[in-house]
Design a protein around this motif. Structure first.
Motif, PDB file in Angstrom:
ATOM      1  N   VAL A  70       1.926   0.185 -11.021  1.00 13.49           N
ATOM      2  CA  VAL A  70       2.383   0.896  -9.832  1.00 13.49           C
ATOM      3  C   VAL A  70       3.700   0.272  -9.331  1.00 13.49           C
ATOM      4  O   VAL A  70       3.756  -0.910  -9.782  1.00 13.49           O
ATOM      5  CB  VAL A  70       1.084   0.808  -8.850  1.00 13.49           C
ATOM      6  N   THR A  71       4.379   1.066  -8.398  1.00 10.48           N
ATOM      7  CA  THR A  71       5.351   0.502  -7.840  1.00 10.48           C
ATOM      8  C   THR A  71       4.908  -0.375  -6.653  1.00 10.48           C
ATOM      9  O   THR A  71       3.981  -0.333  -6.141  1.00 10.48           O
ATOM     10  CB  THR A  71       6.243   1.618  -6.896  1.00 10.48           C
ATOM     11  N   ALA A  73       5.626  -0.706  -3.519  1.00  8.60           N
ATOM     12  CA  ALA A  73       5.339   0.056  -2.458  1.00  8.60           C
ATOM     13  C   ALA A  73       4.031   0.505  -2.022  1.00  8.60           C
ATOM     14  O   ALA A  73       3.739   0.273  -0.824  1.00  8.60           O
ATOM     15  CB  ALA A  73       6.465   1.311  -2.313  1.00  8.60           C
ATOM     16  N   SER A  74       3.025   0.627  -2.976  1.00 10.14           N
ATOM     17  CA  SER A  74       1.895   0.915  -2.878  1.00 10.14           C
ATOM     18  C   SER A  74       1.162   0.890  -4.091  1.00 10.14           C
ATOM     19  O   SER A  74       1.609   1.382  -4.976  1.00 10.14           O
ATOM     20  CB  SER A  74       1.780   2.380  -2.524  1.00 10.14           C
ATOM     21  N   TRP A  75      -0.384   0.138  -3.812  1.00 11.41           N
ATOM     22  CA  TRP A  75      -1.108   0.118  -5.047  1.00 11.41           C
ATOM     23  C   TRP A  75      -1.472   1.509  -5.545  1.00 11.41           C
ATOM     24  O   TRP A  75      -2.436   1.484  -6.651  1.00 11.41           O
ATOM     25  CB  TRP A  75      -2.272  -0.872  -4.805  1.00 11.41           C
ATOM     26  N   GLN A  76      -1.430   2.578  -4.877  1.00  4.74           N
ATOM     27  CA  GLN A  76      -1.703   3.925  -5.362  1.00  4.74           C
ATOM     28  C   GLN A  76      -0.453   4.437  -6.129  1.00  4.74           C
ATOM     29  O   GLN A  76      -0.828   5.733  -6.811  1.00  4.74           O
ATOM     30  CB  GLN A  76      -2.298   4.753  -4.182  1.00  4.74           C
ATOM     31  N   ASP A  77       0.864   4.135  -5.796  1.00  4.29           N
ATOM     32  CA  ASP A  77       1.782   4.822  -6.419  1.00  4.29           C
ATOM     33  C   ASP A  77       2.153   4.718  -8.017  1.00  4.29           C
ATOM     34  O   ASP A  77       3.006   3.896  -8.559  1.00  4.29           O
ATOM     35  CB  ASP A  77       3.072   4.511  -5.790  1.00  4.29           C
ATOM     36  N   ARG A  78       1.102   5.166  -8.632  1.00  2.00           N
ATOM     37  CA  ARG A  78       1.236   5.106 -10.247  1.00  2.00           C
ATOM     38  C   ARG A  78       2.791   5.363 -10.877  1.00  2.00           C
ATOM     39  O   ARG A  78       3.139   6.313 -10.461  1.00  2.00           O
ATOM     40  CB  ARG A  78       0.255   5.546 -10.819  1.00  2.00           C
ATOM     41  N   GLU A 122      -7.305  -8.768  -7.657  1.00  2.00           N
ATOM     42  CA  GLU A 122      -7.514  -7.714  -7.069  1.00  2.00           C
ATOM     43  C   GLU A 122      -8.680  -7.011  -7.241  1.00  2.00           C
ATOM     44  O   GLU A 122      -9.233  -7.216  -8.387  1.00  2.00           O
ATOM     45  CB  GLU A 122      -6.492  -6.733  -6.776  1.00  2.00           C
ATOM     46  N   ALA A 126      -4.175   1.699  -8.325  1.00  2.00           N
ATOM     47  CA  ALA A 126      -3.919   3.223  -8.765  1.00  2.00           C
ATOM     48  C   ALA A 126      -5.262   3.948  -9.080  1.00  2.00           C
ATOM     49  O   ALA A 126      -5.459   4.565  -9.944  1.00  2.00           O
ATOM     50  CB  ALA A 126      -3.138   3.338  -9.797  1.00  2.00           C
ATOM     51  N   ARG A 139       2.711  -9.278 -10.250  1.00  2.00           N
ATOM     52  CA  ARG A 139       3.904  -8.521  -9.512  1.00  2.00           C
ATOM     53  C   ARG A 139       5.290  -9.104 -10.230  1.00  2.00           C
ATOM     54  O   ARG A 139       5.356 -10.270 -10.488  1.00  2.00           O
ATOM     55  CB  ARG A 139       4.005  -9.094  -7.989  1.00  2.00           C
ATOM     56  N   ASP A 148       3.706  -3.662  -9.873  1.00  2.00           N
ATOM     57  CA  ASP A 148       2.421  -4.310  -9.893  1.00  2.00           C
ATOM     58  C   ASP A 148       1.880  -3.870 -11.300  1.00  2.00           C
ATOM     59  O   ASP A 148       1.752  -2.679 -11.492  1.00  2.00           O
ATOM     60  CB  ASP A 148       1.589  -4.256  -8.692  1.00  2.00           C
TER      61      ASP A 148
END
Length: 181
Positions: A70-71, A73-78, A122, A126, A139, A148
């Motif tokens: 992921v980026t 910027a966000s752990w959801q931005d795959r 963690e 994502a 990271r 990440d």
């Protein structure tokens, strides 16, 4: 409406939703391809030496599941560019030159040692929630863009060795310590 009509309606709605998800993911890949830097590829000689068992590793390899990248910027931005956003069985190899996720049925993910910024555990990445400290997350950066990458080891005790080793790898490259946060 009879049963056949309802079934056909359900199938049509289902196919429409699948098509919309595919279209959205394809558009995300197009957007990211314009702004994300090219990701490093594993050198062929390194892959050959790792796969033959001749590579000198910092730690014993760890088997498990590569979750995704992921980026930062966000752990959801795959990341949708290429196949680094997709889950695959993998073996993680920590070498002095970097970290290699040798994935089954997908391209290997190579993180050069100089790119590693931090390591931590963690609960998820994502949309893949694995439970408390269920994932090893690395990271890393390409230029100014941070990423990440998540890996779920078959043996969670591996994290006790991998996190400090990855932190040492990044501090050896930069000359400073990292706390992993």
């Amino acid at each position: 409406m009879n049963r056949l009509s309802l079934t056909l309606l359900f199938v049509a709605v289902f196919l429409l939703l699948v098509a919309l998800m595919w279209w959205g993911y394809r558009n995300r890949a197009r957007r990211q391809a314009k702004v994300l830097p090219a990701l490093p590829t594993a050198p062929e000689d390194l892959l050959a030496s790792v796969r033959s068992g001749a590579a000198e590793t910092v730690l014993p390899p760890s088997t498990g599941v590569y979750a995704s990248t992921v980026t930062g910027a966000s752990w959801q931005d795959r990341v949708a560019v290429g196949d680094v956003g997709f889950r695959a069985d993998a073996t993680a190899h920590l070498l002095a030159d970097g970290l290699l996720f040798d994935r089954t049925g997908a391209t290997p993910v190579w993180i050069p040692a100089g790119s590693v910024r931090a390591a931590r555990t963690e609960a998820g990445i994502a949309g893949k929630v694995m439970g408390r400290d269920g994932l090893l997350v690395v990271r890393w950066a390409v230029g100014e863009q941070e990423f990440d990458t998540g890996f779920r080891a078959d043996d969670k005790d591996d994290y006790e060795r991998w996190v400090p080793a990855l932190r040492a790898l990044c501090s050896n490259q930069t000359g400073e310590g990292h706390d992993g946060e």
